[in-house]
Design an enzyme around this catalytic site. Sequence first.
Site, short mmCIF file in Angstrom:
data_model
loop_
_atom_site.label_atom_id
_atom_site.label_comp_id
_atom_site.label_asym_id
_atom_site.label_seq_id
_atom_site.Cartn_x
_atom_site.Cartn_y
_atom_site.Cartn_z
N CYS A 117 0.88 -1.16 0.00
CA CYS A 117 0.00 0.00 0.00
C CYS A 117 0.92 1.21 0.00
O CYS A 117 1.55 1.51 1.01
CB CYS A 117 -0.92 0.04 1.22
N CYS A 120 -0.57 4.23 2.45
CA CYS A 120 -0.58 4.07 3.91
C CYS A 120 -0.28 2.63 4.24
O CYS A 120 0.85 2.20 4.11
CB CYS A 120 -1.89 4.56 4.49
N SER A 121 -1.28 1.87 4.66
CA SER A 121 -0.98 0.49 5.03
C SER A 121 -2.21 -0.40 4.88
O SER A 121 -2.45 -1.27 5.70
CB SER A 121 -0.47 0.44 6.47
N CYS A 122 -3.00 -0.17 3.83
CA CYS A 122 -4.19 -0.99 3.60
C CYS A 122 -3.79 -2.46 3.48
O CYS A 122 -2.82 -2.79 2.82
CB CYS A 122 -4.91 -0.53 2.35
#
Length: 215
Positions: A117, A120-122
Amino acid sequence: MDHDDSHNHNYEHEGHDHDHHDASSPQVRVEALEELLVQKGLADRARIDATIGRYEHDIGPMIGAQLVAHAWTDPVLRQRLLTDADAVVAELDVRGAEIEHIEVKANEPGVHNVVVCTLCSCYPWALLGLPPNWYKSPEYRARAVREPRAVLAEMGLELDTDTEVRVWDSSSETRFLVLPERPAGTQGWSAAQLATLVGRDSMIGVALATSPQAD
Ligand code: FE
């Protein structure tokens, strides 16, 4: 000068780990937020801990691993997983965060998939549990797209030079799961046995499924 540093005091002791302790670090900010919610009586620390524990122990990569093993043993399910993972996930009653829309990408000879991602950090929490720290690192997020082959090699996965690497950038709309290739030497294995070969990293695409000979 105001010498009351009582609220910074907590951060210094809770902000352990490798991270910076400055106020912009997500870890520090999350801890401050938790502290505030608890102080204001809006959150119960035991419940927060229980939720984290649930993601650490009950909702972990074994959910995704079972899905992968199922796909290895059932060509019809595999096909459906690749074309409409959401339907399969709903049918199997998988519950939890961040799986509103899942796409499954299958590795095959000559094609390797890896998930990142960049924004961000999906991450598909309900299938893989908590994301590893490296997945959230700015370095992985930037380099996985720019030089995936080098990143994979550093993480211990050397791909053939003629293997195509496909990088999938997750978002709040779409989370990806890699369907690793079924290791050789597993003919006749049950789905439950096969699931033991499927680690979290293989479903992010930074590793392969474990070969039965390997251990
Ligand atoms: Fe994200």
